[in-house]
Motif scaffolding. Structure first.
Motif, PDB file in Angstrom:
ATOM      1  N   ALA A  51      32.349 -82.491  62.829  1.00  0.00           N
ATOM      2  CA  ALA A  51      33.368 -81.900  61.970  1.00  0.00           C
ATOM      3  C   ALA A  51      34.711 -81.950  62.699  1.00  0.00           C
ATOM      4  O   ALA A  51      34.767 -81.816  63.922  1.00  0.00           O
ATOM      5  CB  ALA A  51      32.999 -80.457  61.624  1.00  0.00           C
ATOM      6  N   PRO A  52      35.814 -82.136  61.960  1.00  0.00           N
ATOM      7  CA  PRO A  52      37.133 -82.288  62.613  1.00  0.00           C
ATOM      8  C   PRO A  52      37.682 -80.960  63.128  1.00  0.00           C
ATOM      9  O   PRO A  52      38.632 -80.396  62.574  1.00  0.00           O
ATOM     10  CB  PRO A  52      38.003 -82.873  61.504  1.00  0.00           C
ATOM     11  CG  PRO A  52      37.394 -82.343  60.237  1.00  0.00           C
ATOM     12  CD  PRO A  52      35.914 -82.316  60.495  1.00  0.00           C
ATOM     13  N   VAL A  53      37.083 -80.478  64.202  1.00  0.00           N
ATOM     14  CA  VAL A  53      37.526 -79.241  64.840  1.00  0.00           C
ATOM     15  C   VAL A  53      38.629 -79.574  65.836  1.00  0.00           C
ATOM     16  O   VAL A  53      38.484 -80.481  66.665  1.00  0.00           O
ATOM     17  CB  VAL A  53      36.357 -78.533  65.547  1.00  0.00           C
ATOM     18  CG1 VAL A  53      36.866 -77.404  66.438  1.00  0.00           C
ATOM     19  CG2 VAL A  53      35.378 -77.986  64.514  1.00  0.00           C
ATOM     20  N   VAL A  54      39.744 -78.858  65.743  1.00  0.00           N
ATOM     21  CA  VAL A  54      40.891 -79.072  66.618  1.00  0.00           C
ATOM     22  C   VAL A  54      41.156 -77.778  67.368  1.00  0.00           C
ATOM     23  O   VAL A  54      41.768 -76.848  66.842  1.00  0.00           O
ATOM     24  CB  VAL A  54      42.126 -79.510  65.808  1.00  0.00           C
ATOM     25  CG1 VAL A  54      43.356 -79.586  66.701  1.00  0.00           C
ATOM     26  CG2 VAL A  54      41.868 -80.870  65.155  1.00  0.00           C
ATOM     27  N   ASP A  55      40.690 -77.719  68.615  1.00  0.00           N
ATOM     28  CA  ASP A  55      40.801 -76.495  69.400  1.00  0.00           C
ATOM     29  C   ASP A  55      42.241 -76.167  69.785  1.00  0.00           C
ATOM     30  O   ASP A  55      42.545 -75.019  70.115  1.00  0.00           O
ATOM     31  CB  ASP A  55      39.937 -76.607  70.660  1.00  0.00           C
ATOM     32  CG  ASP A  55      38.450 -76.631  70.346  1.00  0.00           C
ATOM     33  OD1 ASP A  55      37.986 -75.695  69.678  1.00  0.00           O
ATOM     34  OD2 ASP A  55      37.767 -77.592  70.744  1.00  0.00           O
TER      35      ASP A  55
ATOM     36  N   GLY B 116      41.487 -77.194  57.124  1.00  0.00           N
ATOM     37  CA  GLY B 116      42.016 -75.940  56.607  1.00  0.00           C
ATOM     38  C   GLY B 116      43.489 -75.763  56.911  1.00  0.00           C
ATOM     39  O   GLY B 116      44.089 -74.740  56.546  1.00  0.00           O
ATOM     40  N   ASP B 117      44.088 -76.747  57.558  1.00  0.00           N
ATOM     41  CA  ASP B 117      45.521 -76.725  57.869  1.00  0.00           C
ATOM     42  C   ASP B 117      46.230 -77.731  56.966  1.00  0.00           C
ATOM     43  O   ASP B 117      46.994 -77.362  56.087  1.00  0.00           O
ATOM     44  CB  ASP B 117      45.728 -77.070  59.339  1.00  0.00           C
ATOM     45  CG  ASP B 117      47.178 -76.975  59.764  1.00  0.00           C
ATOM     46  OD1 ASP B 117      47.767 -75.904  59.569  1.00  0.00           O
ATOM     47  OD2 ASP B 117      47.715 -77.969  60.279  1.00  0.00           O
TER      48      ASP B 117
ATOM     49  N   THR C  88      43.387 -79.228  45.901  1.00  0.00           N
ATOM     50  CA  THR C  88      43.490 -79.284  47.357  1.00  0.00           C
ATOM     51  C   THR C  88      44.133 -78.016  47.925  1.00  0.00           C
ATOM     52  O   THR C  88      43.644 -77.447  48.910  1.00  0.00           O
ATOM     53  CB  THR C  88      44.318 -80.514  47.793  1.00  0.00           C
ATOM     54  OG1 THR C  88      43.715 -81.689  47.271  1.00  0.00           O
ATOM     55  CG2 THR C  88      44.361 -80.622  49.312  1.00  0.00           C
ATOM     56  N   LEU C  89      45.219 -77.563  47.291  1.00  0.00           N
ATOM     57  CA  LEU C  89      45.934 -76.395  47.807  1.00  0.00           C
ATOM     58  C   LEU C  89      45.216 -75.086  47.514  1.00  0.00           C
ATOM     59  O   LEU C  89      45.265 -74.157  48.329  1.00  0.00           O
ATOM     60  CB  LEU C  89      47.347 -76.337  47.213  1.00  0.00           C
ATOM     61  CG  LEU C  89      48.316 -77.443  47.617  1.00  0.00           C
ATOM     62  CD1 LEU C  89      49.695 -77.171  47.033  1.00  0.00           C
ATOM     63  CD2 LEU C  89      48.426 -77.562  49.125  1.00  0.00           C
ATOM     64  N   VAL C  90      44.558 -75.017  46.374  1.00  0.00           N
ATOM     65  CA  VAL C  90      43.982 -73.743  45.932  1.00  0.00           C
ATOM     66  C   VAL C  90      42.512 -73.609  46.302  1.00  0.00           C
ATOM     67  O   VAL C  90      42.013 -72.496  46.496  1.00  0.00           O
ATOM     68  CB  VAL C  90      44.175 -73.576  44.408  1.00  0.00           C
ATOM     69  CG1 VAL C  90      43.530 -72.299  43.894  1.00  0.00           C
ATOM     70  CG2 VAL C  90      45.660 -73.587  44.061  1.00  0.00           C
TER      71      VAL C  90
ATOM     72  N   ILE D 108      41.587 -76.573  50.845  1.00  0.00           N
ATOM     73  CA  ILE D 108      42.154 -76.072  52.099  1.00  0.00           C
ATOM     74  C   ILE D 108      41.757 -74.626  52.358  1.00  0.00           C
ATOM     75  O   ILE D 108      41.317 -74.296  53.469  1.00  0.00           O
ATOM     76  CB  ILE D 108      43.685 -76.273  52.122  1.00  0.00           C
ATOM     77  CG1 ILE D 108      44.017 -77.763  52.232  1.00  0.00           C
ATOM     78  CG2 ILE D 108      44.326 -75.505  53.272  1.00  0.00           C
ATOM     79  CD1 ILE D 108      45.495 -78.084  52.237  1.00  0.00           C
ATOM     80  N   PRO D 109      41.861 -73.715  51.383  1.00  0.00           N
ATOM     81  CA  PRO D 109      41.403 -72.339  51.640  1.00  0.00           C
ATOM     82  C   PRO D 109      39.930 -72.262  52.013  1.00  0.00           C
ATOM     83  O   PRO D 109      39.541 -71.418  52.832  1.00  0.00           O
ATOM     84  CB  PRO D 109      41.678 -71.627  50.311  1.00  0.00           C
ATOM     85  CG  PRO D 109      42.820 -72.371  49.713  1.00  0.00           C
ATOM     86  CD  PRO D 109      42.567 -73.814  50.093  1.00  0.00           C
ATOM     87  N   ALA D 110      39.099 -73.146  51.434  1.00  0.00           N
ATOM     88  CA  ALA D 110      37.674 -73.119  51.770  1.00  0.00           C
ATOM     89  C   ALA D 110      37.438 -73.518  53.216  1.00  0.00           C
ATOM     90  O   ALA D 110      36.501 -73.013  53.865  1.00  0.00           O
ATOM     91  CB  ALA D 110      36.908 -74.056  50.839  1.00  0.00           C
ATOM     92  N   ALA D 111      38.267 -74.405  53.755  1.00  0.00           N
ATOM     93  CA  ALA D 111      38.100 -74.841  55.142  1.00  0.00           C
ATOM     94  C   ALA D 111      38.843 -73.955  56.129  1.00  0.00           C
ATOM     95  O   ALA D 111      38.572 -74.005  57.335  1.00  0.00           O
ATOM     96  CB  ALA D 111      38.591 -76.281  55.291  1.00  0.00           C
ATOM     97  N   SER D 112      39.772 -73.148  55.630  1.00  0.00           N
ATOM     98  CA  SER D 112      40.591 -72.315  56.509  1.00  0.00           C
ATOM     99  C   SER D 112      39.884 -71.003  56.840  1.00  0.00           C
ATOM    100  O   SER D 112      39.299 -70.364  55.968  1.00  0.00           O
ATOM    101  CB  SER D 112      41.934 -72.011  55.844  1.00  0.00           C
ATOM    102  OG  SER D 112      42.651 -71.038  56.559  1.00  0.00           O
ATOM    103  N   SER D 113      39.970 -70.609  58.096  1.00  0.00           N
ATOM    104  CA  SER D 113      39.380 -69.327  58.499  1.00  0.00           C
ATOM    105  C   SER D 113      40.129 -68.166  57.866  1.00  0.00           C
ATOM    106  O   SER D 113      39.569 -67.089  57.671  1.00  0.00           O
ATOM    107  CB  SER D 113      39.409 -69.194  60.024  1.00  0.00           C
ATOM    108  OG  SER D 113      40.744 -69.317  60.518  1.00  0.00           O
ATOM    109  N   ALA D 114      41.391 -68.391  57.502  1.00  0.00           N
ATOM    110  CA  ALA D 114      42.185 -67.342  56.860  1.00  0.00           C
ATOM    111  C   ALA D 114      41.959 -67.296  55.358  1.00  0.00           C
ATOM    112  O   ALA D 114      42.390 -66.352  54.692  1.00  0.00           O
ATOM    113  CB  ALA D 114      43.668 -67.549  57.152  1.00  0.00           C
TER     114      ALA D 114
END
Length: 514
Positions: free
Chosen positions: A97-101, A111-112, A256-258, A261-267
């Motif tokens: 998964a595209p995790v960017v530390d 999610g960004d 994508t915006l609604v 991205i929100p589904a992938a974002s921790s926020a």
């Protein structure tokens, strides 16, 4: 001004935008049965040699990569983005998964910004596991855009206009500033938009539709641009195709915006809304954002130079409508980085504007206004002259300076010594200076952005530009990570490397299990 209802002769036929060649479909319909098949736009395209544009593209690719690679070698990355994208591509290359530390321990980058098209760089990264592979890919994609833009221009204008526009595009400030800004996902949008505009100009409408579809995988805002492509198809007479593409573009933009991205974002949200509705800590209403789209001389300067590099002929083409969505969010943004002529934000506008220049010249050549017809004859060389003249104030001018090629200065040597002091495979917290040189074989965090992780190494450039000078680097590392203790491992020039002396935490935030 941009004209939707006037052609080069100021006449139009119902159902299509004027000053358009009949196109391959119309040519097939109107050609007599015994006519030679070597006539029409497709035949004209075949007569335009590809080799000169491939050579020009190769030269531009070399110039772009030469600049960015020496900037990299001198530890001159202007932001953390190159490190971020290398972590993303490295994850794709490892089928992870595209995790960017760098953005935060365990941060899922989708999610960004929604840019899954970056995964296409994984095969190149298997061969060349370095941030430089991304810089080369971007140089090649930008140069490919120049090949498409230049050759298309010659196909519709003839003469030597194509090579002039290749130079004008290749040296344009939008492309040069993007090269200076290191790699960004928009590199993929540049040739795609060039292909979309080419297809529209050559009346290859199905091709325009198909080339526009991948844009929604480049960045979340480009769905709006796809919708504008659909609008142009609709106006050009392909009503069903245009309507469907416009609906697809709007739907992709919203979903994508609604949703994505929100589904992938921790926020659980799209963080960049705040760029429009907040100025620092102050809330800004949408009405104020709209009223303030031209409230800065920086914004006005950008708009003037965007159209000015085309000798203002882009205003004669409906293709210019394709830049509206990108310009819209940039002008609404409260972030001044989005307004001006630096960074990478204008790169995707360059292929659109320069093909709009070609279209504008074609529309103006037969104008009943004598001054406009006369100006159309010189607009292309004027645009090329503007690009060459502006280059003396743009990044590629540095290629003429000997110091650009010197990577053995004291600062660079000190930076390389610091890198040598950091073991491969370690977890490192660092600033921008060393970041992109570490991401290929270490886990890298942004300094101050990884609380509770107790990284193996904290490496900093004391001259990075801290708000407060760091007097005691070890104390600073322990301030960042009170759960651990550090000691000075290496110091050279302004670079300091500290290593952890206490055991690694049993649980590291964001760490993935094997």
């Amino acid at each position: 001004m941009l004209e939707l209802n006037k052609s080069g002769t100021d006449r139009s036929e119902p159902g299509r935008l004027p000053a358009q060649d009949p196109g391959p479909d119309a040519a097939q319909e109107t050609r007599p049965a015994d006519a030679s098949p070597s006539t029409g736009p497709d035949a004209a395209a075949d007569r335009v040699p590809l080799r000169p544009y491939l050579i020009a593209g190769a030269i531009l690719c070399a110039l772009y990569f030469l600049y960015s690679s020496f900037q990299y070698a001198r530890f001159g990355s202007p932001s953390w983005d190159l490190g971020i994208f290398e972590q993303e591509v490295r994850a794709y290359a490892g089928f992870d998964a595209p995790v960017v530390d760098i953005k935060g321990p365990g941060y899922l980058i989708l999610g960004d910004h929604f840019s899954p098209i970056v995964a296409l760089l994984a095969p190149l990264y298997w061969i060349w596991p370095s941030a430089e592979s991304l810089l080369f890919a971007q140089a090649a994609l930008f140069a490919l855009g120049a090949v498409i833009v230049g050759r298309t221009t010659q196909q519709i204008l003839g003469g030597r206009s194509g090579l002039c526009v290749t130079v004008a595009y290749g040296l344009s400030w939008g492309i040069q500033e993007a090269v200076k800004a290191d790699f960004h996902e928009i590199a993929f949008a540049v040739p795609l938009l060039a292909l979309v505009c080419r297809a529209l100009l050559l009346k290859r409408y199905t091709a325009a539709l198909l080339w526009s579809l991948p844009l929604v995988l480049v960045k979340e805002d480009l769905g709006a641009t796809v919708a504008v492509v659909g609008f142009l198809l609709f106006v050009y007479g392909r009503r069903l195709q245009g309507a469907l593409l416009a609906v697809f573009g709007v739907a992709a933009f919203v979903v994508t915006l609604v949703v994505l991205i929100p589904a992938a974002s921790s926020a659980g949200r799209y963080d960049y809304w705040t760029k429009i509705d907040k100025n620092g800590e102050q809330d800004v209403s949408m009405l104020d954002s709209v009223l303030g789209v031209l409230n800065s001389s920086v914004k006005i300067e950008m708009l003037v130079f965007l159209i000015g590099i085309t000798a203002f002929m882009a205003l004669r083409s409906p293709l210019t409508l394709l830049i509206v969505p990108t310009l819209g969010w940039r002008l609404l943004s409260q972030d001044s980085n989005h307004w001006g002529m630096v960074w990478h934000y204008s790169a995707i506008l360059m292929p659109v504007l320069f093909l709009a220049l070609a279209d504008g010249v074609r529309r103006s050549r037969g104008s009943h206004r004598p001054w406009l017809a006369s100006y159309a004859k010189v607009a292309v060389p004027v645009a090329a002259a503007i690009a060459v003249a502006m280059t003396q104030h743009l990044p590629l001018r540095d290629l003429l300076r000997p110091e650009t090629y010197r990577t053995d200065d004291a600062r660079s040597q000190a930076a390389r010594a610091a890198l040598d002091a950091i073991p491969a495979g370690s977890r490192v917290e660092t600033d921008i200076t060393l970041m992109a040189h570490l991401t290929s074989d270490r886990t890298v965090y942004w300094v101050g952005g990884a609380p509770g992780t107790a990284p193996d190494i904290v490496a900093i450039n004391l001259d990075f530009g801290w708000s407060r000078p760091i007097q005691d680097p070890v104390a600073y590392a322990e301030q960042l990570h009170p759960e651990a203790r550090y000691r000075l491992k290496h110091r050279g020039g302004s670079f300091v490397v500290m290593e952890r002396t206490t055991p690694e935490p049993a649980k590291i935030p964001g760490a993935r299990g094997d």
